[in-house]
Design a protein around this motif. Structure first.
Motif, short mmCIF file in Angstrom:
data_model
loop_
_atom_site.label_atom_id
_atom_site.label_comp_id
_atom_site.label_asym_id
_atom_site.label_seq_id
_atom_site.Cartn_x
_atom_site.Cartn_y
_atom_site.Cartn_z
N GLY A 151 0.82 -1.19 0.00
CA GLY A 151 0.00 0.00 0.00
C GLY A 151 0.85 1.24 0.00
O GLY A 151 2.08 1.18 -0.13
N PHE A 152 0.20 2.38 0.16
CA PHE A 152 0.94 3.64 0.14
C PHE A 152 0.18 4.72 0.92
O PHE A 152 -1.03 4.63 1.14
N LEU A 153 0.93 5.75 1.31
CA LEU A 153 0.42 6.84 2.13
C LEU A 153 0.16 8.08 1.27
O LEU A 153 0.86 8.32 0.28
N GLY A 154 -0.83 8.86 1.65
CA GLY A 154 -1.11 10.15 1.01
C GLY A 154 -1.27 11.24 2.05
O GLY A 154 -1.85 11.01 3.12
N LEU A 155 -0.72 12.42 1.77
CA LEU A 155 -0.85 13.59 2.64
C LEU A 155 -1.45 14.74 1.84
O LEU A 155 -1.19 14.87 0.64
N GLY A 156 -2.21 15.60 2.51
CA GLY A 156 -2.81 16.72 1.79
C GLY A 156 -3.27 17.82 2.72
O GLY A 156 -3.45 17.62 3.93
N VAL A 157 -3.46 19.00 2.14
CA VAL A 157 -4.05 20.13 2.84
C VAL A 157 -5.22 20.64 2.00
O VAL A 157 -5.18 20.58 0.76
N PHE A 158 -6.27 21.11 2.68
CA PHE A 158 -7.49 21.55 2.00
C PHE A 158 -7.99 22.83 2.64
O PHE A 158 -7.98 22.96 3.87
N PHE A 159 -8.43 23.77 1.80
CA PHE A 159 -8.97 25.04 2.29
C PHE A 159 -10.16 25.43 1.44
O PHE A 159 -10.14 25.27 0.22
N TYR A 160 -11.23 25.92 2.09
CA TYR A 160 -12.29 26.56 1.31
C TYR A 160 -12.81 27.80 2.03
O TYR A 160 -12.71 27.92 3.25
N ASN A 161 -13.35 28.70 1.23
CA ASN A 161 -13.91 29.95 1.73
C ASN A 161 -15.25 30.18 1.05
O ASN A 161 -15.37 30.04 -0.18
N ASP A 162 -16.26 30.53 1.84
CA ASP A 162 -17.60 30.77 1.30
C ASP A 162 -18.15 32.04 1.92
O ASP A 162 -18.07 32.24 3.13
N VAL A 163 -18.68 32.94 1.06
CA VAL A 163 -19.31 34.19 1.52
C VAL A 163 -20.69 34.26 0.89
O VAL A 163 -20.83 34.10 -0.33
N SER A 164 -21.72 34.52 1.71
CA SER A 164 -23.09 34.48 1.18
C SER A 164 -23.94 35.57 1.79
O SER A 164 -23.78 35.94 2.96
N GLY A 165 -24.87 36.07 0.95
CA GLY A 165 -25.93 36.95 1.40
C GLY A 165 -25.52 38.36 1.77
O GLY A 165 -24.33 38.69 1.83
N PRO A 166 -26.52 39.21 2.03
CA PRO A 166 -26.24 40.60 2.39
C PRO A 166 -25.54 40.75 3.74
O PRO A 166 -24.91 41.77 4.01
N LEU A 167 -25.63 39.73 4.59
CA LEU A 167 -24.95 39.77 5.89
C LEU A 167 -23.52 39.27 5.78
O LEU A 167 -22.80 39.23 6.78
N LYS A 168 -23.11 38.89 4.57
CA LYS A 168 -21.74 38.43 4.31
C LYS A 168 -21.34 37.33 5.29
O LYS A 168 -20.26 37.36 5.89
N LEU A 169 -22.23 36.35 5.44
CA LEU A 169 -21.89 35.19 6.25
C LEU A 169 -20.71 34.49 5.59
O LEU A 169 -20.78 34.07 4.44
N SER A 170 -19.61 34.36 6.31
CA SER A 170 -18.42 33.73 5.75
C SER A 170 -18.07 32.47 6.53
O SER A 170 -18.23 32.41 7.76
N THR A 171 -17.63 31.47 5.79
CA THR A 171 -17.17 30.22 6.38
C THR A 171 -15.82 29.89 5.77
O THR A 171 -15.67 29.87 4.55
N GLN A 172 -14.86 29.64 6.63
CA GLN A 172 -13.54 29.22 6.18
C GLN A 172 -13.20 27.91 6.88
O GLN A 172 -13.46 27.73 8.07
N ASN A 173 -12.60 27.00 6.11
CA ASN A 173 -12.26 25.69 6.65
C ASN A 173 -10.83 25.34 6.24
O ASN A 173 -10.47 25.45 5.07
N TYR A 174 -10.01 24.96 7.22
CA TYR A 174 -8.63 24.57 6.98
C TYR A 174 -8.45 23.16 7.52
O TYR A 174 -8.75 22.91 8.70
N THR A 175 -7.94 22.23 6.71
CA THR A 175 -7.76 20.86 7.19
C THR A 175 -6.43 20.29 6.72
O THR A 175 -5.90 20.65 5.67
N LEU A 176 -5.92 19.37 7.52
CA LEU A 176 -4.77 18.54 7.17
C LEU A 176 -5.29 17.11 7.03
O LEU A 176 -5.95 16.59 7.94
N ASN A 177 -5.00 16.49 5.89
CA ASN A 177 -5.54 15.18 5.56
C ASN A 177 -4.44 14.12 5.48
O ASN A 177 -3.36 14.38 4.93
N VAL A 178 -4.75 12.93 5.99
CA VAL A 178 -3.84 11.79 5.92
C VAL A 178 -4.66 10.56 5.52
O VAL A 178 -5.74 10.33 6.07
N ALA A 179 -4.15 9.81 4.55
CA ALA A 179 -4.85 8.59 4.12
C ALA A 179 -3.85 7.50 3.81
O ALA A 179 -2.70 7.77 3.43
#
Length: 343
Positions: A82-110
């Motif tokens: 088998g084999f190993l995988g490493l990764g990083v993931f980021f997303y940003n979302d801004v919605s609506g007149p209230l500018k609701l923002s969501t940011q997500n930062y993750t470190l992934n291992v598989a």
């Protein structure tokens, strides 16, 4: 008028506090958003991917979402375990007149275990951080209605209090998947196939938070079940790619079946490697009760560019005029010819 403004506010806050995750129509082009066990499972040593989605802009600014990921695969054809995988993931979302923002930062291992000829079972985890915020300056309250104007007067105190306008919480998830690859009998026969099945679990810790005093909410666990096949039509340049995604988060769910056709426009030079492979993929999805989605993708060598458009067909279409949103995806591989692929 007071009641109208207050009802509109409650609707807006209700949508915010359900705290549903973002979703991409090209979900297999944002694999770490649906299952951390995708980490490292690709045809190469490095993979860089990004998506941008703009939706419902004719309704109160709509949504703007983008993500970016980088992965490294330790796959070695000389190792049969088998084999190993490493990764990083980021997303940003801004919605609506209230500018609701969501940011997500993750470190992934598989880790992907070989369980037979062309068969791999992968398990992955992620750990990260979710941050949410709103702009309370854009809110209008019934108590700020001025009969002398008449209308909304921002100089009148609202009398309302937000416990927090931003917060951050830790985030953890887990995923499993199975991949099977059967290669073509010859370089030109195109009779091979590939299958992918998996499930991803996000927000296992289900953190609680408050925007508004007296209203505690919880970031619900999200379950993503996905499936894909790529089936070559013998002695043609065509492959069919059925796809499926089911996501459930709290009381909300999403069902997204699709079918794509992949055309080989140019084969790669197997001996010199100078000629680049070229594929054109076209097809669509149906997000049940919400939207019909058209997708087009061009792959030239190690670079892929995809475009999709959501056509809204739900009751919301009265406000959107059937306009949904467009999405662009970009994928770049630094690949080794010996490596495997689920694509």
């Amino acid at each position: 008028m007071k009641k109208f403004l207050f009802v509109i506010f409650l609707i807006s806050v209700g949508v915010i506090l359900r705290a549903q995750d973002v979703h991409f129509s090209q979900f297999y082009e944002a694999p770490l958003s649906i299952n951390p066990s995708f980490t490292g499972y690709f045809d190469g040593n490095h993979r860089i991917m990004g998506n941008y989605k703009s939706q419902w802009h004719n309704i109160q600014n709509g949504f703007n979402t983008f993500d970016l990921s980088y992965e490294y695969s330790f796959y070695n054809p000389a190792r049969e375990t088998g084999f190993l995988g490493l990764g990083v993931f980021f997303y940003n979302d801004v919605s609506g007149p209230l500018k609701l923002s969501t940011q997500n930062y993750t470190l992934n291992v598989a880790y992907h275990v070989r369980v037979g000829d062309g068969n791999y079972i992968g398990a992955g985890i992620y750990g990260g951080y979710v941050q949410k915020a709103i702009d309370d300056a854009g809110m209008q309250w019934g108590s700020q209605y001025d009969e002398d104007v008449p209308g909304y007067n921002p100089n009148i105190p609202s009398g309302e209090f937000f416990e927090k306008t931003s917060f951050g919480v830790p985030d953890f998830g887990f995923g499993l998947q199975w991949n099977m690859i059967k290669g073509a009998r010859t370089m030109s026969s195109n009779d091979g196939y590939r299958i992918n099945l998996g499930v991803g679990l996000h927000h296992l810790n289900q953190p609680k938070y408050k925007f508004y005093t007296g209203s505690e909410e919880q970031l619900k666990m999200r379950i993503s079940i996905h499936a894909q096949a790529q089936i070559g039509i013998e002695n043609t340049n065509l492959s069919i790619m059925p796809r499926f995604l089911y996501m459930m988060q709290g009381k909300q769910d999403e069902i997204l079946p699709g079918l794509l056709l992949r055309f080989t426009l140019k084969e790669e030079a197997h001996y010199t490697g100078f000629a680049r492979r070229i594929y054109l993929t076209a097809g669509g999805y149906y997000r049940t009760g919400d939207a019909a989605i058209a997708q087009l993708m061009l792959e030239i060598g190690d670079l892929a560019l995809g475009f999709s458009y959501d056509i809204n067909i739900s009751d919301l279409s009265a406000a959107t005029s059937n306009n949904g949103g467009f999405e662009v995806s970009l994928r770049y591989l630094i690949r080794s010819k010996a490596n495997i692929s689920y694509q």
